[in-house]
Enzyme design. Structure first.
Site, mmCIF file in Angstrom:
data_model
loop_
_atom_site.group_PDB
_atom_site.id
_atom_site.type_symbol
_atom_site.label_atom_id
_atom_site.label_comp_id
_atom_site.label_asym_id
_atom_site.label_seq_id
_atom_site.Cartn_x
_atom_site.Cartn_y
_atom_site.Cartn_z
ATOM 1 N N LYS A 63 -21.218 9.132 6.084
ATOM 2 C CA LYS A 63 -21.165 10.042 5.092
ATOM 3 C C LYS A 63 -20.027 9.773 4.252
ATOM 4 C CE LYS A 63 -23.660 14.406 5.971
ATOM 5 N NZ LYS A 63 -23.638 15.602 6.279
ATOM 6 N N ASP A 72 12.741 7.891 2.671
ATOM 7 C CA ASP A 72 11.300 7.893 2.852
ATOM 8 C C ASP A 72 11.195 9.449 3.914
ATOM 9 O OD1 ASP A 72 8.628 8.407 3.686
ATOM 10 O OD2 ASP A 72 8.568 6.353 4.822
ATOM 11 N N ALA A 73 10.586 10.552 3.195
ATOM 12 C CA ALA A 73 10.522 11.832 3.922
ATOM 13 C C ALA A 73 9.333 11.821 4.902
ATOM 14 C CB ALA A 73 10.852 12.907 2.955
ATOM 15 N N ASN A 74 8.356 11.010 4.838
ATOM 16 C CA ASN A 74 7.139 11.130 5.681
ATOM 17 C C ASN A 74 6.407 12.314 5.710
ATOM 18 O OD1 ASN A 74 8.836 8.712 7.286
ATOM 19 N ND2 ASN A 74 6.781 8.242 7.434
ATOM 20 N N GLU A 110 6.083 -4.146 2.118
ATOM 21 C CA GLU A 110 6.944 -3.903 3.057
ATOM 22 C C GLU A 110 7.242 -4.678 4.261
ATOM 23 O OE1 GLU A 110 6.148 0.227 4.774
ATOM 24 O OE2 GLU A 110 7.735 0.513 5.496
ATOM 25 N N TYR A 126 9.299 -4.818 8.161
ATOM 26 C CA TYR A 126 10.075 -3.891 9.214
ATOM 27 C C TYR A 126 10.813 -5.108 10.129
ATOM 28 C CZ TYR A 126 6.585 -0.350 8.517
ATOM 29 O OH TYR A 126 5.792 0.395 7.954
ATOM 30 N N GLU A 128 0.731 5.935 1.336
ATOM 31 C CA GLU A 128 0.486 5.325 2.669
ATOM 32 C C GLU A 128 -0.425 5.970 3.492
ATOM 33 O OE1 GLU A 128 4.639 5.413 4.078
ATOM 34 O OE2 GLU A 128 3.637 5.974 5.941
ATOM 35 N N GLU A 181 10.403 8.575 -1.440
ATOM 36 C CA GLU A 181 8.988 8.332 -0.823
ATOM 37 C C GLU A 181 8.347 9.580 -0.150
ATOM 38 O OE1 GLU A 181 8.705 4.650 0.944
ATOM 39 O OE2 GLU A 181 7.170 5.275 2.614
ATOM 40 N N HIS A 233 2.461 -0.252 2.297
ATOM 41 C CA HIS A 233 3.105 0.099 3.403
ATOM 42 C C HIS A 233 2.537 -0.697 4.362
ATOM 43 C CE1 HIS A 233 2.266 1.992 7.446
ATOM 44 N NE2 HIS A 233 3.420 2.845 7.025
ATOM 45 N N TYR A 251 15.548 4.465 11.090
ATOM 46 C CA TYR A 251 15.120 5.623 11.539
ATOM 47 C C TYR A 251 15.914 6.458 12.219
ATOM 48 C CZ TYR A 251 10.283 3.801 10.905
ATOM 49 O OH TYR A 251 9.016 3.685 10.323
ATOM 50 N N ASN A 257 10.576 9.329 12.822
ATOM 51 C CA ASN A 257 10.709 9.632 11.439
ATOM 52 C C ASN A 257 10.780 11.261 11.242
ATOM 53 O OD1 ASN A 257 8.134 10.453 11.139
ATOM 54 N ND2 ASN A 257 7.519 8.462 10.689
ATOM 55 N N LYS A 280 14.938 6.687 6.671
ATOM 56 C CA LYS A 280 14.256 7.903 6.901
ATOM 57 C C LYS A 280 15.226 9.069 6.257
ATOM 58 C CE LYS A 280 10.726 5.945 8.126
ATOM 59 N NZ LYS A 280 9.524 5.847 7.374
ATOM 60 N N LYS A 292 15.411 0.380 3.238
ATOM 61 C CA LYS A 292 14.839 1.817 3.020
ATOM 62 C C LYS A 292 15.426 2.434 4.548
ATOM 63 C CE LYS A 292 10.100 2.975 3.668
ATOM 64 N NZ LYS A 292 8.890 2.979 3.491
ATOM 65 N N ASP A 345 -2.362 1.099 2.000
ATOM 66 C CA ASP A 345 -2.129 0.140 3.016
ATOM 67 C C ASP A 345 -3.666 -0.072 3.488
ATOM 68 O OD1 ASP A 345 -1.826 -1.520 5.298
ATOM 69 O OD2 ASP A 345 -0.661 -0.118 6.147
ATOM 70 N N ASN A 380 1.192 0.334 11.925
ATOM 71 C CA ASN A 380 1.709 1.408 12.441
ATOM 72 C C ASN A 380 1.456 2.650 11.791
ATOM 73 O OD1 ASN A 380 4.163 2.737 10.640
ATOM 74 N ND2 ASN A 380 4.140 0.668 10.621
HETATM 75 O O1 LIG Z 1 7.626 5.696 9.780
HETATM 76 C C1 LIG Z 1 6.464 5.587 9.213
HETATM 77 O O2 LIG Z 1 5.761 6.075 9.554
HETATM 78 C C2 LIG Z 1 6.402 4.201 8.454
HETATM 79 C C3 LIG Z 1 6.344 4.499 7.201
HETATM 80 O O3 LIG Z 1 6.444 5.729 6.572
HETATM 81 C C4 LIG Z 1 6.759 3.699 6.011
HETATM 82 O O4 LIG Z 1 6.874 2.476 6.666
HETATM 83 O O5 LIG Z 1 7.025 3.950 4.941
HETATM 84 MG MG LIG Z 2 6.665 5.648 4.385
#
Ligand SMILES: O=C([O-])CC(=O)C(=O)O
Ligand SMILES: [Mg+2]
Length: 389
Positions: free
Chosen positions: A102, A213-215, A341, A343, A265, A239, A322, A156, A21, A184, A182, A292, A55
């Site tokens: 803590k 999704d830009a992670n 979600e 995969y 996430e 995202e 997630h 991906y 990603n 990346k 979705k 998640d 993951n």
């Molecule tokens: O690629 C990843 O780390 C997974 C992720 O962000 C997702 O599933 O939204």
């Molecule tokens: Mg994500």
């Protein structure tokens, strides 16, 4: 009748693949598989609860063995039971795990606890002889709905992956019944990402919607530049544009991006979730929350997160977690989340649905299996059994 946790086992398993990603590759990705073994027998079989982390974070064998498993095993067994003494009380087990921890600094610890917590809930529902989603709905006085929206996450970056492969991947998800997919972004220059997005939109046409999704890759300037590019397209969501803890960045983006955004996430506690709601400018009428439980102290904590959301006027239906695991599927079916979600091609055998469950019009029907339902997924259950039966 005795109810007692007799062992907590962990094994770290690879879930590696050459995908990438915008932030990490998955060539060394692992997960902790956990078994909570009890002395309870149901249908002639010892009850064992199973869990694993999703993951993105790695296996947590060290923390589990050094602190969290031993605290459960050292606790007075009666102190972990419900008031009737006929089942585990997951909140009490959670309390035992978190003894002498803590506040603050939620990170790897939350993954270790979340993984064990999943196994504790699996065991609890199995001892009760019910699917977890039914148990949850009963506890909360709500009606379960086994039909759950699911979307296909993928898209991906991958060595040698060209646009036709990306399109083929997305077509494959549509063929399997998904209507939201979705991909990346942020791992290539913006013009290249635009081309990738246009290729996917052309492929899916009116049959599905696309989320990106830009992670957490972008600084504010880049996040805004992408917002301006992305708003040309009818996306399902934008995202995790920036760092998960940069609430001001998330809030600033709303000025440039009127359509739905998603994040959460990488927030691992109800306190972090509350900060997102307080300071992140998220809009309860359109945005999505992706906390998640497997990464964030488990379902005990997730229920506190849902309480926080309620206080701020957010419906659980704005949550689409997630992780693509059956635990969140049960929470979605039991507590009315907006979906889960999935995969379809990744992180096997941990992700996905019990055998025979099909996606239709972007929804699945959660089967009536005791516990979380892992026993219904043969490739996953094979690995679980090796650990504990
Ligand atoms: O690629 C990843 O780390 C997974 C992720 O962000 C997702 O599933 O939204
Ligand atoms: Mg994500």
């Amino acid at each position: 009748m005795s109810v007692r946790i007799t062992d907590v086992r962990e094994i770290t398993k690879p879930i590696s693949s050459p995908i990438r990603n915008a932030y990490i590759d998955f060539t060394k990705m692992t997960t902790s598989l956990v078994a909570v073994v009890t002395d309870v027998v149901r249908d002639g079989k010892r009850v064992v609860g199973y869990g694993f982390n999703s993951n993105g974070r790695y296996g947590q064998g060290g923390l589990i063995r050094e602190r969290f498993a031993s605290r459960i095993l050292e606790a007075d067994p009666k102190s972990l039971l419900n008031s009737a003494g006929d089942n585990l009380d997951p909140d009490k087990v959670w309390g035992a795990m978190m003894t002498n921890e803590k506040p603050g600094g939620h990170g790897e610890r939350s993954v270790a606890v979340g993984t064990i917590d999943m196994a504790v809930w699996d065991a609890t529902a199995k001892i009760a002889g019910k699917p977890l989603f039914r148990l949850l709905a009963e506890r909360h006085g709500v009606t379960a709905n086994p039909r759950v929206f699911v979307y296909a996450a993928g898209g991906y970056y991958y060595p040698g992956k060209d646009l036709s492969m990306l399109r083929g991947e997305m077509r494959g998800y549509l063929d399997r019944g998904y209507n939201v997919v979705k991909m990346k972004i942020g791992g290539a220059p913006i013009d290249e990402d635009r081309t990738r997005i246009e290729a996917v939109l052309k492929e899916i046409g009116n049959d599905a919607q696309l989320a990106v999704d830009a992670n957490g890759r972008f600084d504010l300037e880049t996040g805004i530049a992408y917002a301006k590019m992305l708003r040309d397209y009818p996306l399902f969501w934008y995202e995790e544009a920036g760092d998960p803890l940069d609430y001001a960045l998330q809030a600033a983006l709303a000025e440039f991006y009127p359509a739905p955004m998603a994040t959460g996430e990488n927030l691992f506690s109800h306190q972090d979730a509350r900060n997102l709601i307080r300071y992140g400018g998220m809009r309860p009428d359109r945005d999505w929350l992706q906390f998640d439980c497997a990464l964030s102290y488990g379902l005990c904590e997730y229920q506190r997160t849902l309480e926080v959301l309620k206080t701020y006027g957010w419906s659980p239906s704005r949550c689409i977690p997630h992780g693509g695991h059956q635990m969140s599927l049960n929470i979605a079916a039991g507590l009315g989340l907006g979906g889960n979600e999935s995969y379809p091609d990744l992180f096997q055998p941990y992700g996905g649905f019990p055998d025979g469950v099909r996606v239709e019009n972007g929804h699945i029907t959660t089967p009536e299996l005791a516990g979380i339902g892992f026993e219904g997924k043969s490739d996953l259950y094979k690995e679980m059994k090796e650990l504990a039966e």
